[in-house]
Design a protein around this motif. Structure first.
Motif, PDB file in Angstrom:
ATOM      1  N   THR A  48      -8.811   2.184  27.071  1.00  0.00           N
ATOM      2  CA  THR A  48      -9.528   3.233  26.884  1.00  0.00           C
ATOM      3  C   THR A  48     -10.718   1.947  26.994  1.00  0.00           C
ATOM      4  OG1 THR A  48      -8.212   4.552  25.257  1.00  0.00           O
ATOM      5  CG2 THR A  48     -10.206   4.225  24.974  1.00  0.00           C
ATOM      6  N   PRO A  49     -11.640   2.973  27.067  1.00  0.00           N
ATOM      7  CA  PRO A  49     -13.144   2.150  27.697  1.00  0.00           C
ATOM      8  C   PRO A  49     -13.835   1.782  26.268  1.00  0.00           C
ATOM      9  CG  PRO A  49     -13.613   3.115  29.345  1.00  0.00           C
ATOM     10  CD  PRO A  49     -11.670   4.192  28.271  1.00  0.00           C
ATOM     11  N   ALA A  50     -14.381   0.957  26.065  1.00  0.00           N
ATOM     12  CA  ALA A  50     -15.139   0.746  24.753  1.00  0.00           C
ATOM     13  C   ALA A  50     -15.682   1.632  24.083  1.00  0.00           C
ATOM     14  CB  ALA A  50     -16.380  -0.286  24.493  1.00  0.00           C
ATOM     15  N   GLY A  51     -15.872   1.912  23.018  1.00  0.00           N
ATOM     16  CA  GLY A  51     -16.227   2.986  22.130  1.00  0.00           C
ATOM     17  C   GLY A  51     -14.989   4.086  22.587  1.00  0.00           C
ATOM     18  N   LYS A  52     -14.603   4.104  22.643  1.00  0.00           N
ATOM     19  CA  LYS A  52     -14.643   5.726  23.357  1.00  0.00           C
ATOM     20  C   LYS A  52     -13.150   5.984  22.435  1.00  0.00           C
ATOM     21  CE  LYS A  52     -17.491   6.737  26.880  1.00  0.00           C
ATOM     22  NZ  LYS A  52     -18.409   7.764  26.402  1.00  0.00           N
ATOM     23  N   PHE A  53     -12.776   7.118  22.308  1.00  0.00           N
ATOM     24  CA  PHE A  53     -11.916   7.325  21.959  1.00  0.00           C
ATOM     25  C   PHE A  53     -10.813   8.919  22.755  1.00  0.00           C
ATOM     26  CE2 PHE A  53      -9.442  10.325  18.417  1.00  0.00           C
ATOM     27  CZ  PHE A  53      -8.798   9.041  17.554  1.00  0.00           C
ATOM     28  N   GLY A  54      -9.519   8.586  22.371  1.00  0.00           N
ATOM     29  CA  GLY A  54      -8.297   9.628  23.009  1.00  0.00           C
ATOM     30  C   GLY A  54      -7.867  10.004  22.454  1.00  0.00           C
ATOM     31  N   VAL A  55      -7.087  11.491  22.286  1.00  0.00           N
ATOM     32  CA  VAL A  55      -5.648  11.637  21.080  1.00  0.00           C
ATOM     33  C   VAL A  55      -5.325  12.842  22.427  1.00  0.00           C
ATOM     34  CG1 VAL A  55      -5.014  13.838  20.168  1.00  0.00           C
ATOM     35  CG2 VAL A  55      -7.217  12.640  19.667  1.00  0.00           C
ATOM     36  N   GLU A  56      -3.474  11.936  21.909  1.00  0.00           N
ATOM     37  CA  GLU A  56      -2.323  12.463  23.447  1.00  0.00           C
ATOM     38  C   GLU A  56      -0.954  13.100  22.324  1.00  0.00           C
ATOM     39  OE1 GLU A  56      -0.716  10.094  26.522  1.00  0.00           O
ATOM     40  OE2 GLU A  56       1.051  10.275  25.300  1.00  0.00           O
ATOM     41  N   ALA A  57      -1.144  14.578  22.736  1.00  0.00           N
ATOM     42  CA  ALA A  57      -0.231  15.467  22.010  1.00  0.00           C
ATOM     43  C   ALA A  57       1.500  14.978  22.660  1.00  0.00           C
ATOM     44  CB  ALA A  57      -0.277  16.507  21.866  1.00  0.00           C
TER      45      ALA A  57
END
Length: 333
Positions: A48-57
């Motif tokens: 994940t790049p710097a400052g980015k956020f991800g969610v996974e179900a």
């Protein structure tokens, strides 16, 4: 009780987002995480790049069944048995729904937290076959669920300019789930009265992964070691120190891009679970477990920020679950 916690590259390489849009600038493309097989070939960053956020179900379905014949007694002659002969049949179904969040601290380091919710349904039948009466069959049904063991992880990509790419990981598993050692055992069937949702112990798992792009495919391999911390549990009012067997995990496979939106993967994984100890000694009935499985996955990009990944896993050894189905839907912000 086994829990494969291996950091799985087959799903990493064919997960959250697809190729950057043609209208995006090179800076915007660089800020996106490489998610598909084609992305990995074009862009070296896989975290994940710097400052980015991800969610996974995610949703995991696991099915395992076994049939055993037990002889409680002794053999006088090769064909003459004195004692009790029992036949047991068990069917175990486990459904795990997970919610995972990832955040990029830098372009080469990300952190992760995973919240699992576990449901188990076990059906066990035990029958002494020499008695010849169907009403002697002992049936036990076990249903229940709840919060599983929460996991924390950090990953770091060591190189960007040369191949293969190397990614190190460190995963910590808590004991927030319901421990099997805290649940009463039915003396008639020797089966737990409630369904456990965790292992009951903390563990730590360092791992290393290799990613080698070779257009139009990506080769991957990984290795990890799960170390379980010791803990004290109570058995019938007496305290005992339990040391669950550590796990050695190895995996390898191939990811292949069909087009910009569709990717396929095939992989093989192996786990060796070492013998557990009670009060510092290994029980005579403890055994080394070998878990081998073959998996096949498909990923389809629904949008530049969302994809869906479906993978099936077949067990190749006796102790491995017969079948597992995984569905993952990652979202990148």
């Amino acid at each position: 009780m086994t829990k494969p916690l291996l950091f799985s590259l087959p799903l990493l390489l064919i997960s959250p987002t697809l190729l950057a849009d043609n209208h995006q600038t090179s800076d915007e493309e660089e800020a996106k995480r490489a998610q598909t097989v084609a992305d990995v070939i074009e862009r070296p960053g896989v975290l994940t790049p710097a400052g980015k956020f991800g969610v996974e179900a995610s949703l995991n379905y696991s099915q395992n069944s076994s049939n055993k014949v037990s002889i409680i007694g002794y053999t006088v002659l090769p064909t003459l048995i004195v004692g009790r002969i029992e036949v047991s049949d068990s069917d175990r179904t486990t459904i795990t729904a997970g919610l995972t969040g990832r955040y990029g601290i830098t372009n080469d380091t990300e952190v992760e937290i995973r919240l699992p919710f576990v449901y188990r349904s076990d059906q066990i039948s035990v029958r002494p076959i020499q008695d010849g009466a169907s009403d002697e069959t002992i049936n036990s049904n076990l249903d229940g669920g709840g919060l599983g063991d929460i996991e924390f992880a950090v990953r770091h990509q060591f190189n960007f300019d040369t191949t293969p790419y190397w990614v190190g990981s460190l995963r910590v598993k808590s004991d927030t789930g319901k421990s099997p050692y805290d649940i009463e055992v039915d003396p008639a069937t020797n089966v737990l009265r409630d369904a456990p949702t965790g292992s009951g112990f903390w563990s730590i798992e360092p791992g290393i992964s290799m990613i080698y792009p070779t257009d139009p495919a990506v080769l991957f391999a990984n290795a990890s070691y799960i170390y379980n911390f010791k803990g004290d549990v109570d058995f019938d009012g007496q305290s005992a120190e339990i040391d669950l067997g550590d796990t050695i995990s190895l995996g390898a496979g191939l990811g292949f891009a069909i087009n910009r939106d569709l990717s396929l993967s095939v992989g093989f994984s192996h786990q060796t679970i070492l013998k557990s100890k009670i009060n510092g000694r290994t029980d005579d009935e403890a055994k080394l477990l070998q878990l081998d499985s073959l998996s096949f996955g498909v990923n389809y990009a629904l949008s530049p920020t969302t994809s869906i990944n479906i993978s099936a896993q077949a067990g190749l050894t006796e102790d491995t679950p017969d079948f597992q189905l995984n569905i993952r839907a990652p979202f990148t912000f």
